[in-house]
Each structure stands twice: as structure tokens, then as C-alpha cells.
Design a protein around this motif. Structure first.
Motif, PDB file in Angstrom:
ATOM      1  N   SER A  83     -10.098   1.488  -5.792  1.00  0.00           N
ATOM      2  CA  SER A  83     -10.458   1.098  -4.422  1.00  0.00           C
ATOM      3  C   SER A  83     -11.890   1.524  -4.156  1.00  0.00           C
ATOM      4  N   ARG A  84     -12.692   0.596  -3.698  1.00  0.00           N
ATOM      5  CA  ARG A  84     -14.099   0.867  -3.424  1.00  0.00           C
ATOM      6  C   ARG A  84     -14.417   0.551  -1.979  1.00  0.00           C
TER       7      ARG A  84
ATOM      8  N   ASP B  19      -4.031   5.616  -7.164  1.00  0.00           N
ATOM      9  CA  ASP B  19      -4.791   4.383  -6.961  1.00  0.00           C
ATOM     10  C   ASP B  19      -4.976   3.637  -8.279  1.00  0.00           C
TER      11      ASP B  19
ATOM     12  N   HIS C 264     -13.801   3.719  -1.566  1.00  0.00           N
ATOM     13  CA  HIS C 264     -12.857   4.809  -1.815  1.00  0.00           C
ATOM     14  C   HIS C 264     -11.487   4.371  -1.316  1.00  0.00           C
ATOM     15  N   PRO C 265     -10.416   5.040  -1.725  1.00  0.00           N
ATOM     16  CA  PRO C 265      -9.121   4.734  -1.135  1.00  0.00           C
ATOM     17  C   PRO C 265      -9.179   4.901   0.387  1.00  0.00           C
TER      18      PRO C 265
ATOM     19  N   GLY D 258      -5.025  -0.080  -7.422  1.00  0.00           N
ATOM     20  CA  GLY D 258      -5.868  -0.031  -6.227  1.00  0.00           C
ATOM     21  C   GLY D 258      -5.116  -0.121  -4.924  1.00  0.00           C
ATOM     22  N   ARG D 259      -3.905   0.457  -4.865  1.00  0.00           N
ATOM     23  CA  ARG D 259      -3.080   0.341  -3.655  1.00  0.00           C
ATOM     24  C   ARG D 259      -2.875   1.663  -2.926  1.00  0.00           C
TER      25      ARG D 259
ATOM     26  N   TRP E  86      -3.564   4.877  -0.505  1.00  0.00           N
ATOM     27  CA  TRP E  86      -4.261   5.373   0.673  1.00  0.00           C
ATOM     28  C   TRP E  86      -4.141   6.894   0.687  1.00  0.00           C
TER      29      TRP E  86
ATOM     30  N   LYS F 275       0.847  -1.178   0.000  1.00  0.00           N
ATOM     31  CA  LYS F 275       0.000   0.000   0.000  1.00  0.00           C
ATOM     32  C   LYS F 275       0.892   1.241   0.000  1.00  0.00           C
TER      33      LYS F 275
ATOM     34  N   SER G 196     -11.558   6.064  -8.708  1.00  0.00           N
ATOM     35  CA  SER G 196     -10.620   5.188  -8.006  1.00  0.00           C
ATOM     36  C   SER G 196     -11.001   3.726  -8.187  1.00  0.00           C
TER      37      SER G 196
END
Length: 293
Positions: A175-176, A99, A178-179, A104-105, A107, A75, A173
């Protein structure tokens, strides 16, 4: 317990043209050694808590983008984004882009900022502390709005400090929903309340008052209707294994103590990280020893 590598000092005994290759080697070794996060500061100057401004300090988000190209699992985050320096739409776009490019990594690591000398000398905004926290909360609200749905919640945002006519965000993004959001700081009244309201993780200073801070977080979670256990408890630290691993046992004991106080993830700086060997020692001797904590 999980470990993350925090790269705080880039004053390495290499030429400027070797910084990139050294950074890539550090990142690849850290990932192979079992570190789950890699983070960098968001500063213009080196911290006044360390060696002061006359040291190398790469910009956070270009550095994270570079790191994403040399890693595939860790991450990536700033520890922590200095919110006074950023316009919220540009920050949301920077984290979203990271992201997407990293698979998707990314933060969002963020805080209210604490380096007034740096800000003043660099011509960057640094309002009084009350306003910094007001702006931080509005920034979090805007980022979360931009991460809603397929292209963001496009309704106008009207806050005290920020007015965004159309919070559009494409590409969205990966990531769901959200980040993940980490809010750095140990303040019981302001920071930990924001953690309970908006964040997926806190980041505390190490010390004997960690249980007190976590109890304050628990109370804020109860007030906000949040599940306290859903928030990742992290802290900053130093992973000093000594010459040839002579301090491994001491570091393991320190990490055990942090775990006993409620810390789940430690984001640590490694002295002389450019030598690579300390990372290999941590991967071989420390990470397996604390994995079940």
C-alpha cells in the motif's frame, strides 16, 4: 455507504478445533455478501463492555493473517490496536507483513487503549492517559517513517518515549504511500486532533453527538491544513437483522440516520455471526439498500 464486519465475540457453540473453519466460513460469506472490511479487537481478554474476560479472545494479528488467506478483497484491520501494548517497530512490521501477504489490503487501526483491568492483570503497559496519547502519537510517527521510500526513512528517531536507531522496513508495504491509518475514539481534543494530523479515517461511537464530533474534526483539519473530505468517517455499530430478517427495515433506517449525520462507513458486529445466515441476509437485503447513501 460501505459496511465492514467486526468480529468481536468468538464464544461460538463449536469445539476449539472448529474455530478456524468457522472463522474461514464467516470471512468467505462476508466477502461474497459485499462487506468491504473485516476487523477484530486487539485484546487479551474479552471486553468488559460485553461478557467479560472468561470468553475466547484470539490474538488480533494472527487472526487477521488467517483471515487474509480466506479473502481476496476485504480490507483487514484491528479495531483497534491497543497502542500501549505494542513496541512501534514490531507493530509497523506486523501491519507491513499483513499488507504484503494480503496483496495490499492491510489497515492500521489504532487507539490509545481503554481496558486497564486487562492490562494490569496481564502485566501489560498501561500508563496514564496523557502518556498513552504521547506514545500513540510517537508510534504513528515511527510507523509513517518506516513506511517511507523503498525501505523506510532510516534516520534515527528520537522521541520522548521511543528511541529508534534505524527504522528499517523490508519488505516494504504494498500500500502506497502507506497502509491507511484509522484512529479509533471520539475525544474531541486529543483523538480527533491526531486523526486530522495523521489518519485516513476516524472511528466514532454511534450516537446523536456524531455531528458535533465531526465538526470538531473539521476544525482540526483546518488547523492542520488537511482536507476534511479526504478522511473517511466510520463508526462502530451492531448489525442485528433479527430472526429470519425481521429487523432488516429497522437496521436500514439506522444506517440511513448514520449517513445523514455524516458517517460513510459502518463497522458492525453481527449477533450470532457463526450461524452465517445473518451475513447472507445483510448481503441480500441491507447492503444493496444503503449502497447509494
Amino acid at each position: 455507504m460501505k459496511l465492514g464486519l467486526h468480529l468481536y465475540d468468538f464464544h461460538w457453540p463449536v469445539e476449539a478445533h472448529q474455530i478456524g473453519s468457522t472463522l474461514a466460513q464467516i470471512a468467505r460469506t462476508a466477502e461474497a455478501s459485499g462487506f468491504e472490511y473485516i476487523s477484530v479487537p486487539d485484546h487479551v481478554w474479552q471486553s468488559h463492555h460485553l461478557s467479560g474476560p472468561e470468553r475466547e479472545m484470539p490474538a488480533a494479528y494472527p487472526t487477521l493473517a488467517y483471515l487474509c488467506a480466506y479473502t481476496s478483497q476485504m480490507k483487514l484491520l484491528a479495531l483497534a490496536t491497543a497502542s500501549p501494548y505494542w513496541q512501534p517497530v514490531l507493530l509497523a512490521k506486523a501491519v507491513t507483513t499483513l499488507d504484503v501477504l494480503s496483496g495490499g489490503r492491510a489497515w492500521l487501526g489504532i487507539g490509545a487503549g481503554d481496558y486497564e483491568e486487562e492490562a494490569r492483570a496481564s502485566g501489560l503497559p498501561f500508563p496514564p492517559v496523557k502518556e498513552r496519547y504521547e506514545r500513540l502519537e510517537e508510534m504513528l510517527q515511527i510507523c509513517l517513517r518506516m513506511w517511507q521510500g523503498e525501505c523506510g526513512d532510516e534516520r534515527p528517531y528520537e522521541g520522548k518515549h521511543y528511541h529508534i536507531g534505524r527504522p528499517l522496513n523490508l519488505p516494504q508495504s504494498l500500500s502506497r504511500p502507506h497502509p491507511p491509518i484509522l484512529i479509533a475514539g471520539s475525544g474531541e481534543q486529543k483523538t480527533l486532533r491526531l486523526v486530522a494530523r495523521y489518519a485516513n479515517a476516524c472511528n466514532l461511537r454511534p450516537g446523536p453527538d456524531i455531528p458535533k464530533k465531526l465538526e470538531a474534526l473539521r476544525q482540526h483539519c483546518e488547523a492542520e491544513g488537511r482536507d476534511y473530505h479526504a478522511i473517511e468517517k466510520t463508526c462502530a455499530f451492531a448489525f442485528d437483522v433479527g430472526e429470519d430478517g425481521s429487523r432488516v427495515g429497522e437496521l436500514i433506517k439506522q444506517l440511513q440516520d448514520l449517513s445523514a449525520m455524516g458517517i460513510e462507513t459502518v463497522l458492525g458486529a453481527v449477533p450470532h455471526v457463526y450461524q452465517i445466515k445473518p451475513l447472507e441476509i445483510i448481503g441480500r437485503e441491507v447492503i444493496p439498500a444503503i449502497a447509494e447513501l
